[in-house]
Write an enzyme that holds these catalytic residues in place. Structure first.
Site, short mmCIF file in Angstrom:
data_model
loop_
_atom_site.label_atom_id
_atom_site.label_comp_id
_atom_site.label_asym_id
_atom_site.label_seq_id
_atom_site.Cartn_x
_atom_site.Cartn_y
_atom_site.Cartn_z
CG ASP A 136 -0.22 0.05 2.55
OD1 ASP A 136 1.04 0.08 2.57
OD2 ASP A 136 -0.90 0.08 3.60
CD GLU A 143 -0.32 0.56 7.09
OE1 GLU A 143 0.06 0.73 5.91
OE2 GLU A 143 -0.40 -0.56 7.61
#
Ligand code: F6R
Length: 274
Positions: A136, A143
């Site tokens: 990702d 994140e």
């Protein structure tokens, strides 16, 4: 960014280890930032070989790891502390007092994170930070959506990261949901950065962070703002780069320049096949 495209995982690992070796030889008391995961295993194996066969000396080196799962003690076989002991530290002559892996059992998490940042500062800052990249686009556990100025703190793992990392645990449910992680801002303060990636699964995200816009959606893209970044990829991870031919051309041409050639040739010396 200096993008170095290697033929396969083994060559990627050797080239990365050579960059780390150069740093340690240049400055024996280097402060290294280290990563865990599948990607750096080959790099650590090569560093262990360099230590055993060439006498690469880690006795004055200090290390700071990027992250640790919350709630896992160092003795847990899936903790990043355990990973580092097993895959690097116990095989080299590093002084255990110089090793830092975030403490996943810290009670005052905010206080602990401030302490970790201060320890990095007290050590003189990180000279060379090794990174992998999540599918990702995360670096450490930053994140998508993490502030590009973030510091060491608690992060909730993304669902995709939990799924990716489930391969190391008995069940997906066993993967911790939180981690203590250096921030993007912490990482960007390293003097040099070395990101490694391999395999087709990383191809799309490598194209995004190297050639796409700087965005918190892909936190690795923040590396575009750093003046000294090496990105070492294997062919598969480089397969979606629009400018791959240019990056290869840069490496080729650099070897022809005397002076600079001596800087880069150590990277391009053929890697013996195992
Ligand atoms: C690990 C870390 C992570 C990994 C990334 C890639 O300390 O900070 O960002 O580098 O998740 O993991 P692998 O190498 O297993 O694909």
């Amino acid at each position: 960014m200096e993008v170095i495209i290697t033929s396969d995982y083994d060559e990627m690992s050797v080239v990365a280890a050579r960059i780390i070796r150069r740093q340690i030889i240049r400055k024996p008391n280097s402060v290294l930032g280290l990563a865990t995961g599948g990607t750096p295993l080959g790099t650590y194996k090569e560093l262990i070989r360099m230590h055993r066969e060439e006498g690469l000396d880690f006795s004055k080196v200090t290390t700071f790891n990027l992250d640790e799962y919350l709630g896992l003690p160092p003795s847990h076989d899936q903790s990043y502390n355990y990973f580092m002991q097993e895959n690097l530290f116990k095989h080299i002559n590093i002084n255990p007092a110089n090793v830092h892996v975030p403490n996943g059992m810290a009670e005052d998490i905010d206080g602990y994170c401030t302490w970790y940042e201060n320890e990095i500062r007290k050590a003189g800052g990180i000279d060379l930070q090794l990174l992998g990249i999540g599918s990702d686009g995360h670096i450490a556990f930053n994140e998508p959506g993490s502030s590009l100025g973030s510091r060491t703190r608690l992060k909730t793992l993304a669902e995709s990261t939990i799924k990716d990392n489930a391969r190391f645990f008995a069940r997906e449910n066993d993967v911790p949901r939180f981690a203590i992680t250096m921030g993007v801002g912490t990482i960007l303060e390293a003097r040099e950065i070395l990101l490694i990636a391999n395999g087709e699964k990383k191809a799309a995200v490598c194209a995004e962070f190297i050639e796409g816009p700087v965005t918190a959606r892909v936190t690795a893209s923040a590396l575009q703002l750093h003046p000294r970044v090496y990105v070492v990829l294997d062919e598969a991870a480089a397969s979606k780069l629009e400018h791959a031919d240019y990056y290869r051309w840069v490496q080729q041409e650099k070897q022809k320049l005397s002076g600079i050639a001596s800087q880069v040739s150590f990277l391009r010396r053929p890697v013996a096949k195992k």
